[in-house]
Design a protein around this motif. Structure first.
Motif, mmCIF file in Angstrom:
data_model
loop_
_atom_site.group_PDB
_atom_site.id
_atom_site.type_symbol
_atom_site.label_atom_id
_atom_site.label_comp_id
_atom_site.label_asym_id
_atom_site.label_seq_id
_atom_site.Cartn_x
_atom_site.Cartn_y
_atom_site.Cartn_z
ATOM 1 N N UNK A 140 26.395 -54.121 -14.216
ATOM 2 C CA UNK A 140 25.685 -53.166 -13.363
ATOM 3 C C UNK A 140 24.180 -53.336 -13.474
ATOM 4 N N UNK A 141 23.692 -53.588 -14.686
ATOM 5 C CA UNK A 141 22.258 -53.824 -14.869
ATOM 6 C C UNK A 141 21.810 -55.097 -14.150
ATOM 7 N N UNK A 142 22.672 -56.099 -14.118
ATOM 8 C CA UNK A 142 22.317 -57.353 -13.452
ATOM 9 C C UNK A 142 22.144 -57.183 -11.944
ATOM 10 N N UNK A 143 22.937 -56.300 -11.352
ATOM 11 C CA UNK A 143 22.941 -56.175 -9.888
ATOM 12 C C UNK A 143 22.361 -54.857 -9.395
ATOM 13 N N UNK A 144 21.678 -54.116 -10.262
ATOM 14 C CA UNK A 144 21.230 -52.778 -9.873
ATOM 15 C C UNK A 144 20.268 -52.786 -8.685
ATOM 16 N N UNK A 145 19.490 -53.826 -8.495
ATOM 17 C CA UNK A 145 18.552 -53.875 -7.384
ATOM 18 C C UNK A 145 19.025 -54.756 -6.239
ATOM 19 N N UNK A 146 20.234 -55.258 -6.323
ATOM 20 C CA UNK A 146 20.769 -56.141 -5.295
ATOM 21 C C UNK A 146 21.546 -55.331 -4.262
ATOM 22 N N UNK B 11 26.553 -67.359 -3.032
ATOM 23 C CA UNK B 11 25.532 -68.395 -2.843
ATOM 24 C C UNK B 11 24.342 -68.231 -3.774
ATOM 25 N N UNK B 12 24.224 -67.082 -4.381
ATOM 26 C CA UNK B 12 23.031 -66.763 -5.152
ATOM 27 C C UNK B 12 23.026 -67.330 -6.554
ATOM 28 N N UNK B 13 21.974 -67.015 -7.266
ATOM 29 C CA UNK B 13 21.769 -67.566 -8.601
ATOM 30 C C UNK B 13 22.440 -66.780 -9.729
ATOM 31 N N UNK B 14 23.118 -65.683 -9.418
ATOM 32 C CA UNK B 14 23.634 -64.807 -10.471
ATOM 33 C C UNK B 14 24.693 -65.484 -11.338
ATOM 34 N N UNK B 15 25.745 -66.011 -10.755
ATOM 35 C CA UNK B 15 26.816 -66.620 -11.556
ATOM 36 C C UNK B 15 26.339 -67.842 -12.328
ATOM 37 N N UNK B 16 25.596 -68.767 -11.704
ATOM 38 C CA UNK B 16 25.064 -69.882 -12.501
ATOM 39 C C UNK B 16 24.098 -69.417 -13.589
#
Length: 108
Positions: free
Chosen positions: A82-88, A48-53
């Motif tokens: 990994x850098x994109x999701x490191x704080x998720x 649902x999040x903004x990551x893929x778009x």
């Protein structure tokens, strides 16, 4: 979640997939590998999040500028993800919290 939510979600996903298919072939290949990796790593808000778009936006801008996809993400695509999701928070984090008995853990 009502039927309208499901229908709207499918419409959004189909529009997203159409944007991916409009990318150059090398971008599509890297995007699909990133998507597979991210679904395995499991950020909780991935569907649902903004990551893929956001990745598609980034790739569209790179393609419009005439850059190769590896110029944007580098040769280690997993490290880029990994850098994109490191704080998720991930599903693995939720699972670890449930095992450790931390407050707010799933399995209460």
């Amino acid at each position: 979640m009502g039927i309208q939510d499901i229908i709207e979600g499918k419409k959004q996903w189909r529009a997203h997939v159409a944007r991916v298919k409009a990318l150059p072939q090398d971008y599509q290949i890297v995007y699909k590998e990133m998507q597979k990796y991210l679904f395995k790593v499991g950020p909780i808000d991935l569907p649902d999040g903004p990551l893929l778009p956001g990745i598609v936006d980034f790739f569209e801008e790179g393609a419009a500028a005439g850059k190769g996809v590896l110029e944007l993400v580098g040769t280690d695509v997993a490290a880029f993800c990994d850098d994109l999701v490191k704080d998720s928070p991930t599903y693995a984090d939720v699972y670890q919290d449930s095992l450790s008995g931390k407050p707010g853990a799933a399995g209460k």
